[in-house]
Design an enzyme around this catalytic site. Structure first.
Site, short mmCIF file in Angstrom:
data_model
loop_
_atom_site.label_atom_id
_atom_site.label_comp_id
_atom_site.label_asym_id
_atom_site.label_seq_id
_atom_site.Cartn_x
_atom_site.Cartn_y
_atom_site.Cartn_z
N ASN A 63 50.40 -43.70 4.69
CA ASN A 63 50.39 -42.27 4.38
C ASN A 63 51.89 -41.62 4.33
O ASN A 63 51.31 -41.62 6.07
CB ASN A 63 49.39 -41.72 3.72
CG ASN A 63 48.88 -40.71 3.30
OD1 ASN A 63 49.90 -40.13 2.95
ND2 ASN A 63 48.07 -40.08 3.48
N CYS A 96 43.53 -39.52 3.35
CA CYS A 96 43.56 -40.47 4.01
C CYS A 96 42.14 -40.40 4.56
O CYS A 96 41.70 -41.62 4.51
CB CYS A 96 44.59 -41.61 4.33
SG CYS A 96 45.79 -40.89 5.71
N HIS A 97 42.21 -40.04 5.47
CA HIS A 97 40.88 -39.86 6.63
C HIS A 97 39.65 -39.57 6.09
O HIS A 97 38.57 -40.32 6.02
CB HIS A 97 40.42 -38.79 7.99
CG HIS A 97 41.06 -37.29 6.67
ND1 HIS A 97 41.78 -37.50 6.87
CD2 HIS A 97 39.64 -36.25 6.92
CE1 HIS A 97 41.41 -35.82 6.12
NE2 HIS A 97 40.04 -35.61 6.38
N GLU A 131 33.07 -31.70 8.30
CA GLU A 131 31.41 -32.09 7.94
C GLU A 131 30.99 -30.32 8.13
O GLU A 131 30.29 -29.50 7.89
CB GLU A 131 31.15 -33.31 8.99
CG GLU A 131 29.48 -32.46 7.92
CD GLU A 131 29.00 -32.94 6.68
OE1 GLU A 131 28.03 -32.28 6.83
OE2 GLU A 131 29.48 -33.71 6.50
N TYR A 184 37.04 -48.37 0.19
CA TYR A 184 38.90 -48.32 -0.25
C TYR A 184 38.51 -48.65 -2.29
O TYR A 184 39.19 -48.37 -2.12
CB TYR A 184 38.81 -49.08 0.59
CG TYR A 184 39.75 -48.81 2.39
CD1 TYR A 184 40.96 -48.22 2.28
CD2 TYR A 184 38.73 -49.34 3.19
CE1 TYR A 184 41.19 -48.15 3.44
CE2 TYR A 184 38.98 -48.39 4.37
CZ TYR A 184 40.48 -47.99 5.00
OH TYR A 184 40.47 -47.25 6.11
#
Length: 171
Positions: free
Chosen positions: A131, A139-140, A167, A108
């Protein structure tokens, strides 16, 4: 003086590996992506599989296609006309999210620095939490400075699943 009536967004349901999303748009712009924990959006949405692209606003049709590609691991960034409703500061934060690379995370505090407000990390966190276009404006990918996962409007399990999906497809 006449009031301008803004039509309700077209909302569709979209089944994904992380649950049912609701995607909404008005005119030529995407305005909402509701996460699986928003039952009110599901009641108002139409079933995506019942609608052809020609039945939908162009932005909703494109969002449906691009979200399917994202969850398949072939799309790493979205290319959609967006119109999220919010304050100038919120919109600045939300559009800065699009610059976080696929599969990466930032804090953040780092996001606050990116929008030119390095001491406003709490305000950035609040904007991030509001959001209206999660996943599309990712935003994740924002986590706590101390290494923790931070919060997420869709719940921490969903945030972990989105990060794990990215990932797995990043290599």
């Amino acid at each position: 003086m006449r009031a301008t009536v803004t039509p309700d967004p077209t909302l569709i349901r979209l089944e994904t590996p992380v649950g049912r999303l609701v995607v909404g748009g008005r005119g030529d712009h995407l305005t909402h992506v509701f996460l699986p924990n928003d039952p009110g959006a599901f009641r108002r949405a139409r079933r995506s599989e019942d609608l052809s692209d020609s039945d939908l606003p162009a932005a909703v049709s494109a969002a449906r296609r691009q979200l399917v590609e994202y969850f398949a691991g072939v799309r790493r960034a979205f290319d959609l006309p967006l119109a999220p409703a919010g304050t100038e500061f919120q919109r600045q934060v939300w559009f800065a999210l699009a610059d976080i690379p696929y599969g990466a995370t930032i804090s953040y505090a780092q996001l606050a620095a990116r929008v030119g407000r390095p001491s406003a990390f709490r305000a950035v966190g609040q904007a991030n939490g509001a959001n209206p276009l999660p996943i599309v404006l990712p935003c994740h990918r924002v986590v706590a400075s101390g290494g923790g996962i931070g919060g997420y409007g869709g719940g921490l399990d969903l945030k972990r699943r989105l990060l794990a999906l990215e990932e797995a497809h990043r290599a």
